[in-house]
Design an enzyme around this catalytic site. Structure first.
Site, short mmCIF file in Angstrom:
data_model
loop_
_atom_site.label_atom_id
_atom_site.label_comp_id
_atom_site.label_asym_id
_atom_site.label_seq_id
_atom_site.Cartn_x
_atom_site.Cartn_y
_atom_site.Cartn_z
N TYR A 101 5.81 6.25 3.30
CA TYR A 101 5.33 7.26 4.24
C TYR A 101 6.48 7.89 5.02
O TYR A 101 6.44 9.07 5.36
CB TYR A 101 4.33 6.62 5.20
N GLU B 240 0.81 -1.21 0.00
CA GLU B 240 0.00 0.00 0.00
C GLU B 240 0.85 1.27 0.00
O GLU B 240 0.40 2.33 0.40
CB GLU B 240 -0.94 0.00 1.21
N ARG C 55 25.84 7.27 -0.95
CA ARG C 55 25.55 6.74 0.39
C ARG C 55 26.47 5.62 0.81
O ARG C 55 26.85 5.51 1.98
CB ARG C 55 24.09 6.29 0.45
N GLY D 224 13.58 12.86 2.63
CA GLY D 224 14.29 13.81 1.79
C GLY D 224 13.49 14.41 0.66
O GLY D 224 13.30 15.62 0.57
#
EC number: 1.4.3.16
Length: 536
Positions: A53, A22, A284, A57
């Site tokens: 959710y 979802e 990263r 960033g």
């Protein structure tokens, strides 16, 4: 794992399309599918729990006259370290502007400055191209799209259910078996089209940036349905998780470093200039390993992130939620350095798929983080994931619309209980194994020990569990095992996979683990599963 003797027929529900998950990819898909289709969405979570959710960033898109698609493509390929599919990268990047405009039309309240969408810069990006909603972009996007999806009359939400197995003959899918998290009831949901949009597997690590991260269940189910799994060794560790006393409190968005935040070790030394010419804005994987090295060298559990030189007003304006979170824990980001360390953040590999989510199994699609469409390669560029979710969701909807068929109602007889070697503390064991042996820095010995530990878990005294509970345990075990198998197969260091015994790069190749069709809902074949996994 073997079936118990008691069998029972279970209830069945029929759909044209089943969606597992979802998050943003799923919501985008739902908003682009035609209203003529009966769609079921299997969701174990509340609205505020998908990984989408929690994205802080932003979403990357070429939306400035100073930027262009070629720059964004180049940055993505550089971060992906030789394993990106350039055609997929180009397709997704070139749709960025349209994606941003579509999200604006859906009511997403992007942060603006002087009337224009404010674009920030994050690690690995050569330009400012990250649109955001303050410092909680995922929440802003998800709330807007959830409001739109709630108005769709053809979408049926199947909440508090967890998918535990795909119905597949190794060639095509015909539905999903799911367990009610409320009472353990098992239901067959039949459909000729199943879309997996259930996130990655960072929840299998001891420290993760999302408190509700997926644990690879959909990846394991797809693999047992016959789908090919690709590049699962590339787990991205976000460099800057705010941790207090060994507990991850929150992700500290890369945008903090994009707006001037600096990293210091406990000796009060800036260390990133010694690791990369891009310093704090290196990709990263580079920053995460640098922090790990500094922590090891100084025997500490963290380094420091400092943006106080930008002034309290600036920090409060740009990062209001992070200021609130850190302030609540006695470490105000706007006035103090905050302790940060790496944590598992994103699954760069996944189920092999194209940009439309098509897999090697007929009727089975995978979109978003659960998929490997070739955008991220060996390491995801910051803020490319939300862009990927929207592009894949839209493309998948078009493919599903073109090929949608009608489901046949299925009548299955399932074992009520299954004999399994797994125990209630399995998740804690798996998290420790992956963090210690398939973490930021890996070694041949560590990976071998990890695989030995997995074998030992399978050799424990068997217990008999209800069907759904047993399959949930099997899914997380299989997902963790696939990470270790993938990592052990890569005899080099690249992107998010660093093996100190193979520190150099070899020829760029995709790690593939072919699917092994195993169905616990069918009689008689279950005992072969462990042997098939060991041989994968």
């Amino acid at each position: 794992m073997t079936s118990g003797q008691s069998k029972h027929e279970i209830r069945d529900m029929k759909f044209d399309v089943l969606v597992v998950g979802e998050g943003l990819a799923a919501l985008t898909l739902l908003l682009h599918l035609p209203p003529s289709l009966k769609i079921g969405v299997i969701s174990r979570n509340k609205y505020d729990e998908p990984s989408s959710y929690w994205a802080q960033g932003g979403i990357s898109a070429v939306f400035s006259t100073d930027d262009d698609h070629d720059k964004h493509i180049r940055d993505t390929l550089l971060a992906g370290d030789g394993l990106c599919d350039e055609a997929a990268v180009r397709q997704i990047v070139c749709e960025g502007g349209d994606v941003l405009r579509w999200l604006i039309d859906q009511g997403v309240p992007f942060t603006r400055e002087d009337g224009e969408i404010h674009l920030t810069r994050e690690g690995g990006h050569s330009e400012r191209r990250v649109a955001h909603v303050d410092d909680m972009t995922g929440r802003g996007i998800m709330r807007a799209l959830q409001a739109k999806v709630a108005q769709l009359p053809n979408v049926i939400w199947i909440r508090q259910y967890e998918a535990v197995e795909l119905l597949s003959d190794g060639q095509a899918v015909s539905g999903v078996i799911a367990e009610s998290l409320a009472d353990g009831e098992v239901t067959v949901f039949s459909a000729p089209t199943v879309v997996l949009a259930a996130g990655g597997l960072t929840g299998l690590y001891q420290y993760a940036t999302n408190p509700h991260a997926s644990k690879g269940e959909a990846i394991a189910m797809a693999w047992r349905a016959g789908a090919t799994i690709e590049n699962l060794e590339f787990v991205q560790f976000h460099p800057t998780a705010f941790q207090i006393e060994g507990r991850v409190i929150s992700l500290i968005t890369e945008a903090v470093r994009g707006e001037g935040g600096l990293l210091y070790n406990v000796a009060n030394e800036r260390f990133m200039p010694g690791y990369s010419s891009q310093q704090e804005l290196a990709p990263r994987d580079v920053v995460a390993r640098a922090i790990y090295s500094e922590m090891q060298a100084h025997g500490t559990s963290h380094v420091w992130l400092d943006i106080t030189h930008q002034g309290t007003a600036f920090v409060e304006q740009h990062f209001p939620n992070l200021v609130e979170i850190t302030r609540a824990h006695g470490c105000d980001l706007s006035q103090h350095r905050v302790p940060v360390s790496p944590a598992a953040h994103y699954t760069c590999g996944g189920i092999g798929a194209d940009v439309a989510g098509r897999t090697n199994i007929e009727g089975l699609y995978a979109i978003g983080e659960v998929a490997n469409c070739g955008l991220h390669g060996a390491n995801r560029l910051a803020s490319n994931s939300l862009l990927e979710c929207v592009v894949m969701g839209k493309a998948c909807a078009q493919s599903v619309t073109d090929t949608a068929g009608s489901a046949s109602r299925l009548r299955l007889t399932l074992p009520e209980r299954i004999e399994t070697p797994f125990h209630p503390n399995l998740l804690a064991d798996l998290r420790a194994i992956l963090w210690n042996h398939a973490g930021i820095v890996r070694s041949n010995t560590g990976l071998e020990i990890g695989l030995q530990n997995m074998a030992q878990l399978q050799e424990r005294h068997a217990s008999v569990l209800p069907y759904g509970q047993a399959l949930r345990a099997q899914n997380i075990f299989d997902a963790a095992h696939l990470v270790l198998l993938s990592a052990a197969a890569r005899k080099e260091s690249r992107g998010g996979h660093f093996n100190k015994d193979h520190a150099d790069k070899a020829e760029a190749q995709t790690t593939q683990i072919p699917g092994v069709p195993v169905n616990f809902w069918a009689a008689g074949e279950n005992a072969s599963h462990a042997a098939q996994l060991a041989a994968a």
